[in-house]
Design a protein around this motif. Structure first.
Motif, PDB file in Angstrom:
ATOM      1  N   LYS A 148       0.824  -1.245  -0.124  1.00  5.85           N
ATOM      2  CA  LYS A 148       0.109   0.126   0.013  1.00  5.85           C
ATOM      3  C   LYS A 148       0.820   1.167   0.040  1.00  5.85           C
ATOM      4  CE  LYS A 148      -3.885  -2.531   0.684  1.00  5.85           C
ATOM      5  NZ  LYS A 148      -5.004  -2.531  -0.119  1.00  5.85           N
ATOM      6  N   TRP A 149       0.604   2.321  -0.907  1.00 14.12           N
ATOM      7  CA  TRP A 149       1.199   3.412  -0.946  1.00 14.12           C
ATOM      8  C   TRP A 149       0.052   4.322  -0.597  1.00 14.12           C
ATOM      9  CZ3 TRP A 149       6.502   4.342  -1.740  1.00 14.12           C
ATOM     10  CH2 TRP A 149       6.988   3.172  -2.577  1.00 14.12           C
ATOM     11  N   ALA A 150       0.389   5.377   0.400  1.00 14.30           N
ATOM     12  CA  ALA A 150      -0.683   6.399   0.879  1.00 14.30           C
ATOM     13  C   ALA A 150      -0.199   7.496   0.847  1.00 14.30           C
ATOM     14  CB  ALA A 150      -1.209   5.883   2.236  1.00 14.30           C
ATOM     15  N   VAL A 157      -6.018  10.138   5.153  1.00 11.43           N
ATOM     16  CA  VAL A 157      -5.366   9.408   3.949  1.00 11.43           C
ATOM     17  C   VAL A 157      -6.228  10.182   3.163  1.00 11.43           C
ATOM     18  CG1 VAL A 157      -5.499   7.292   3.033  1.00 11.43           C
ATOM     19  CG2 VAL A 157      -5.332   7.391   5.623  1.00 11.43           C
ATOM     20  N   PHE A 160      -4.837   6.759  -2.093  1.00 12.58           N
ATOM     21  CA  PHE A 160      -3.744   5.424  -2.107  1.00 12.58           C
ATOM     22  C   PHE A 160      -3.855   4.615  -3.155  1.00 12.58           C
ATOM     23  CE2 PHE A 160      -7.868   4.251   0.079  1.00 12.58           C
ATOM     24  CZ  PHE A 160      -7.921   2.712  -0.698  1.00 12.58           C
TER      25      PHE A 160
END
Length: 294
Positions: A148-150, A157, A160
């Motif tokens: 996961k890239w957020a 958040v 993502f």
């Protein structure tokens, strides 16, 4: 339904293959325990008994659950909350199974016609910021089977992306043409870094076949093939995410082993990397959600 967690409650980070139980007392972790009773290890209809068993060991307390336990393969599906979102939105959308047992919802996002979802990671992401482990505006990475890239903005958040980096590597090691070559150890050495550099070509399909050719032509020892393949996949993942990000630092929520590999790849792309304790981040996040409910 009237609900309240109070100052003492149980929190469970309940994933697909593992789970970790936290006993929370007065805003701090008093005890924790990890086991392999992930959702896929629980028989259909068995979650209530699992929760009862946890309460027998830790105390008959209210319980707040997060992760795949709230998916369609878990106890009950908790509807997603749309990003951007923060603690308040998650606390308001907790799915209460009974007045003492709630499931934190996951997050969803739709951008450029592509949808994405997460469950459990949202607690870590928000918790990392709440605990001061990452800035309120930052790029966070959670390596794993599905990385996961957020993008965090104002402590929430904002958006993502999920990359199936770890799963692809596992599939390549077990099935297909390259499996016989990928039995070696993955270490943060020259072969891994060479894979990261190869990943910069953004030609994954051809680069993967190149592993086969390198073995046949004596260009690389097969003992280094797994490290090279790992670097290729991680490097490609990192490069794609950094291409669209202005952040000069990536905060990586992972153990030192996998997190260290991602840190090397980030640094090879000219950015700084900072490792973050993912368990501390989860604890901070779930405690904050509990405070908003209590």
């Amino acid at each position: 339904m009237v609900v309240s967690l109070g100052p003492r409650f149980l929190a469970i980070d309940w994933g697909t293959t593992n789970r970790r139980v936290y006993l929370i007392e007065d805003g701090a972790v008093a005890r924790t325990e990890r086991d392999d009773r992930g959702v896929t290890a629980v028989a259909k209809g068995g979650f209530e008994a699992e929760a009862a068993a946890v309460r027998e060991r830790f105390g008959d307390l209210p319980m707040l659950l997060a992760g795949m336990v709230g998916s369609n393969i878990g106890w009950r599906a908790a509807p997603y909350v749309a990003a951007p979102a923060g603690f308040g939105a998650l606390a308001e959308a907790v799915l209460w199974l009974d007045p003492r047992t709630g499931i934190v919802p996951g997050l969803s996002v739709v951008a450029d016609g592509r949808g994405d979802v997460m469950r459990g990671e949202e607690v870590q992401l928000l918790g990392a910021v709440a605990a001061g482990l990452a800035p309120a505006d930052a790029l966070l990475c959670q390596p794993g089977t599905h990385c996961k890239w957020a993008e965090m903005a104002g402590g929430e958040v904002a958006c993502f992306t999920t990359a199936m980096t770890g799963e692809l590597f596992a599939l390549l090691r077990k099935h297909g043409l390259l499996a016989a070559q990928l039995g070696g150890e993955v270490t943060p050495g020259d072969a891994f870094l060479a894979g990261v550099e190869e990943g910069k070509r953004r030609d994954l399909a051809a680069s993967l076949f190149g592993i086969r050719a390198a073995g046949l032509l004596g260009l690389r020892d097969d003992a280094d093939a797994a490290a090279f393949a790992s670097g290729l996949l991680i490097g490609g993942d990192v490069g794609a995410r950094l291409a669209g990000s202005a952040h000069d630092t990536v905060h990586i929520l992972a153990d030192p082993g996998l997190g260290g590999l991602y840190a090397l790849a980030v640094e090879a792309h000219g950015r700084a990397a900072r490792l973050v304790d993912s368990h501390a981040a989860f604890a901070a996040g779930i405690i904050r959600i509990g405070e908003l409910i209590a």
